[in-house]
Every structure is written in structure tokens, then in C-alpha cells.
Motif scaffolding. Sequence first.
Motif, PDB file in Angstrom:
ATOM      1  N   LEU A 182      -4.221   3.848   4.217  1.00  0.00           N
ATOM      2  CA  LEU A 182      -2.913   3.483   4.770  1.00  0.00           C
ATOM      3  C   LEU A 182      -2.743   4.023   6.186  1.00  0.00           C
ATOM      4  CD1 LEU A 182      -0.069   2.264   4.443  1.00  0.00           C
ATOM      5  CD2 LEU A 182       0.618   4.427   3.386  1.00  0.00           C
ATOM      6  N   ILE A 224      -7.229   9.386  -6.015  1.00  0.00           N
ATOM      7  CA  ILE A 224      -6.893   7.986  -5.713  1.00  0.00           C
ATOM      8  C   ILE A 224      -5.763   7.939  -4.688  1.00  0.00           C
ATOM      9  CG2 ILE A 224      -5.883   5.863  -6.658  1.00  0.00           C
ATOM     10  CD1 ILE A 224      -7.406   6.546  -9.291  1.00  0.00           C
ATOM     11  N   LEU A 278       0.826  -1.204   0.000  1.00  0.00           N
ATOM     12  CA  LEU A 278       0.000   0.000   0.000  1.00  0.00           C
ATOM     13  C   LEU A 278       0.866   1.261   0.000  1.00  0.00           C
ATOM     14  CD1 LEU A 278      -2.823   1.119  -0.121  1.00  0.00           C
ATOM     15  CD2 LEU A 278      -3.028   0.776   2.358  1.00  0.00           C
ATOM     16  N   SER A 283      -6.176   6.407  -0.921  1.00  0.00           N
ATOM     17  CA  SER A 283      -5.261   5.313  -0.555  1.00  0.00           C
ATOM     18  C   SER A 283      -4.433   5.680   0.670  1.00  0.00           C
ATOM     19  CB  SER A 283      -4.338   4.985  -1.730  1.00  0.00           C
ATOM     20  OG  SER A 283      -5.076   4.600  -2.847  1.00  0.00           O
ATOM     21  N   PHE A 309       1.981   1.541  -3.533  1.00  0.00           N
ATOM     22  CA  PHE A 309       0.888   1.997  -4.387  1.00  0.00           C
ATOM     23  C   PHE A 309       0.689   3.506  -4.270  1.00  0.00           C
ATOM     24  CE2 PHE A 309      -3.632   2.930  -5.100  1.00  0.00           C
ATOM     25  CZ  PHE A 309      -3.758   2.502  -6.417  1.00  0.00           C
ATOM     26  N   VAL A 310       0.682   4.011  -3.041  1.00  0.00           N
ATOM     27  CA  VAL A 310       0.496   5.456  -2.827  1.00  0.00           C
ATOM     28  C   VAL A 310       1.605   6.240  -3.526  1.00  0.00           C
ATOM     29  CG1 VAL A 310       0.499   7.296  -1.082  1.00  0.00           C
ATOM     30  CG2 VAL A 310      -0.856   5.226  -0.707  1.00  0.00           C
TER      31      VAL A 310
END
Length: 157
Positions: A117, A109, A79, A113, A82-83
Amino acid sequence: MLSSGVIIGVITFLIAFGSFFITPRDVKWFAHLSRPQWLVFEPLIPFIWTAIFICGAISANIVWKQNPGSVVTWLLMGLYLFVEVITIAYIPLMLRLRSLKVGETLGLIGLISAIVLALAVLPISLLATVLLIPYLVWSPIGTLTTDELKQLNPEDA
């Protein structure tokens, strides 16, 4: 063996390096957009994001050290990754596609996110969560700025 801090720092740096995949033609398009009068801090944005990514890397390292190698920790590292990837993709994709809407969407997004998190990290480490606050504060500013750019440049939205 390399420490987790070094590994996380190198990964953060390598992903951030992806923001350089823009062409002068892409930058020229963005430079010609009308900007809001209040956008006086634009030259500081790269330094602000650098500080935010450093905080994120430190946060990830704190989380890793709490329970290294566990499934939950690996999911959280995913995560974090991803961020950062979504955040770094904002500029190259928005410029390449010449679409402020793409930038705004990626910003939203990233923010959503990052909220997920921060909530997931909170039970693990308060300090790791606090280190995510700069992202949580700055990301909406970037997204709102992009929305303002869309309003000032409807033909480039």
C-alpha cells in the motif's frame, strides 16, 4: 452529501469496532500467557493502534481526494480496507482459535500488505505515505512480540 473524510472515518471506526468480538473466556486464555519482561507498554497498545488507524484514515482520505472515484483509487481504498480488516482480525481470531501462530501470520500479512500500500500510494502523495509509517513501524513490533509469546508459550503456539 457526506464528505469523503466522514465516510472513511465512519468505515474505519466500524471495522475497528469488530475487535470487540471477543469473549471473557478468550481474554482469560491470553491473560495467562507468559510475557516477555520487556513488554511494559502493553496497556498503551489500544491507544497506539487508535492513533495508527487515524493516520491510515487520513492517508486514505488524501489519496481519495487526489483522484476521487477512479479505478486506481477504488483499488487503493480496497487495499486500505484489507489492511485494516487483517489488523483488526488479529486479536479476535488469535484469541478465539487460541493460536499465537494465527496472530503472527495475520501480523505478517498486514505488514506485507501495508508495504505494498505504501509503495502504491507514494507516487500519489508523499504525505499519505508518511501517514502510513506508524503502521509500518508498529506492525513489526506487534508481530515480533507475538513471536516472542510463541517462544515463551510453546504449548499455545
